[in-house]
Design an enzyme around this catalytic site. Structure first.
Site: not given
Ligand SMILES: *Cc1c(COP(=O)(O)O)cnc(C)c1O
Length: 397
Positions: A113, A184, A209-210, A356
């Site tokens: 990400f 992660d 939150y996911k 997705r």
């Molecule tokens: C959703 C997601 C994020 C989001 O990070 P926030 O700091 O919570 O906005 C970061 N890394 C990955 C791999 C994600 O899927």
């Protein structure tokens, strides 16, 4: 056996909506609104500042951290909550680099990400020109592990394609060459079985939150292997990670174990929401969840491939290397998703061409998945996506 009829009854989904986006923002479980309202009126409203002690606010990051920990194979006392995932990525990386002070390279992959990569790159720039973020293709990670790597930073499940890395194997390989690992679990926690302790990762981070349904802006989690927790320096040395925050010492002394990864004042209302949302996991077996998720994904893939051949599967066909989402490619992906949302099926779009769909057995039925596939194929067959309103890009895709 997990009773998925029972878990489904624990969610407040809007009438007429099939939700295939719980991998991005989980829906609202029953009891969360009441719990947050109680925290506001009975705790904040009545107790005022005494709530920090009387309502146990100060211990909430650790208590909720233990509940999240159970879903990812973390022993009690090894997870804490707070901040956002990007911040926790930064802390884990900075800690790891310091523990491997003879090395200068963070290794990651191009499927990661962007925020994780940005945070790593930003950290390297702060530390100095000899620090470097190296990214390779996901299939080349294992090969790229050598004695120069300080820390391997990998997101287990690719947010676009759902491709899943072999976590235990890569950790073992990384340790063989003396590198630390930071995983992660944004698309793993609550989605697939995870065993951070058994797989022996050094650090793990993720968001709530996911798949954990804490609501927009819910706090992130961080796990530090107990063998390292008293050695790792938290990098962001805030007062609530101090050994004695209320001694108000001028000098920073890190707290015990993972508590030192706390930074500032915890988001109590969001933690209350998460605490209540975690009730739906009582009685859920992660192996059952995984089996059910793969079943639902297979139904979806089969239906789409049988009836709308212009969508190309972007996810691995092999379920063993797929997380809990299925993605397809199409050059008009954005407009197709908008047309689908207008028809009551919520998925999302990821640039440049990914449609997705998240699979969350806690509240999705076979019938939902079949209906969603039918609607998507009807939109494709009738080219219903090709209307100006579906091409207009919103801020969040
Ligand atoms: C959703 C997601 C994020 C989001 O990070 P926030 O700091 O919570 O906005 C970061 N890394 C990955 C791999 C994600 O899927």
């Amino acid at each position: 056996m997990t009773d998925f009829e029972a878990t489904r009854a624990m969610f407040d989904l809007p009438e007429g909506v099939i939700y295939l986006d719980g991998n991005s923002l989980g829906p609202l479980p029953h009891g969360v609104a009441e719990r947050v309202a109680r925290s506001i009126t009975d705790e904040w409203g009545e107790m005022l500042i005494t709530g920090w002690n009387k309502a146990g606010w100060m211990d909430l990051p650790a208590r909720v951290g233990d509940r999240v920990g159970r879903l990812i194979g973390a022993p009690a006392g090894s997870v804490t909550m707070g901040d956002t995932l990007s911040i926790k990525v930064y802390q884990a990386l900075a800690s790891a680099l310091e523990l491997r002070e003879d090395r200068r390279v963070i290794l990651s992959d191009t499927g990661n990400f962007p925020s994780d990569l940005y945070m790593a790159d930003g950290l390297c720039r702060t530390l100095g020109p000899e620090y470097q973020l190296k990214t390779v293709a996901p299939e080349e990670v294992e090969e790229a592990l050598d004695e120069t790597i300080a820390v391997l930073m990998i997101t287990e499940v690719d947010y676009r394609t759902g491709r899943k890395h072999d976590m235990a194997r890569l950790i073992a390989r990384a340790h063989e060459v003396g590198a630390l690992t930071a995983w992660d679990l944004a698309h793993s926690a609550g989605a697939i079985p995870v065993d951070v302790y058994g797989a022996n990762t050094d650090f793990a981070v993720g968001c709530s939150y996911k798949y954990l349904n804490s609501g927009p802006g819910g706090p992130a989690f961080i796990y530090v292997a107990p063998r390292l927790a008293d050695k790792a320096r938290p990098a962001l040395s805030g007062w609530l990670g101090h050994e004695a925050p209320f001694a108000f010492d001028l000098d920073y002394r890190p707290g015990a174990g993972v508590e030192r990864m706390r930074v500032g004042t915890p988001p109590i209302l969001q933690l209350a929401a998460l605490d209540a949302a975690l009730d739906v996991w009582e009685g859920v077996d992660m192996q059952d969840l995984r089996a059910r998720s793969l079943e639902l994904q297979q139904i979806f893939i089969d239906r789409i491939e049988a009836s709308c051949s212009d969508l190309t599967l972007a996810s691995p066909r092999d379920p063993q290397i797929r997380g809990s989402q299925v993605s397809f490619r199409h050059p008009n992906g954005y407009a197709i998703i908008q047309a689908l949302i207008a028809d009551g099926v919520i998925g999302d779009f990821r640039a440049p061409d990914i449609l997705r769909f998240g699979f969350t057995p806690l509240y999705l039925s076979e019938q939902d998945v079949e209906t969603a596939a039918e609607k998507l194929c009807a939109i494709m067959a009738e080219r219903r996506w090709d209307q100006p309103e579906f091409h207009r890009r919103a801020k969040v895709t």
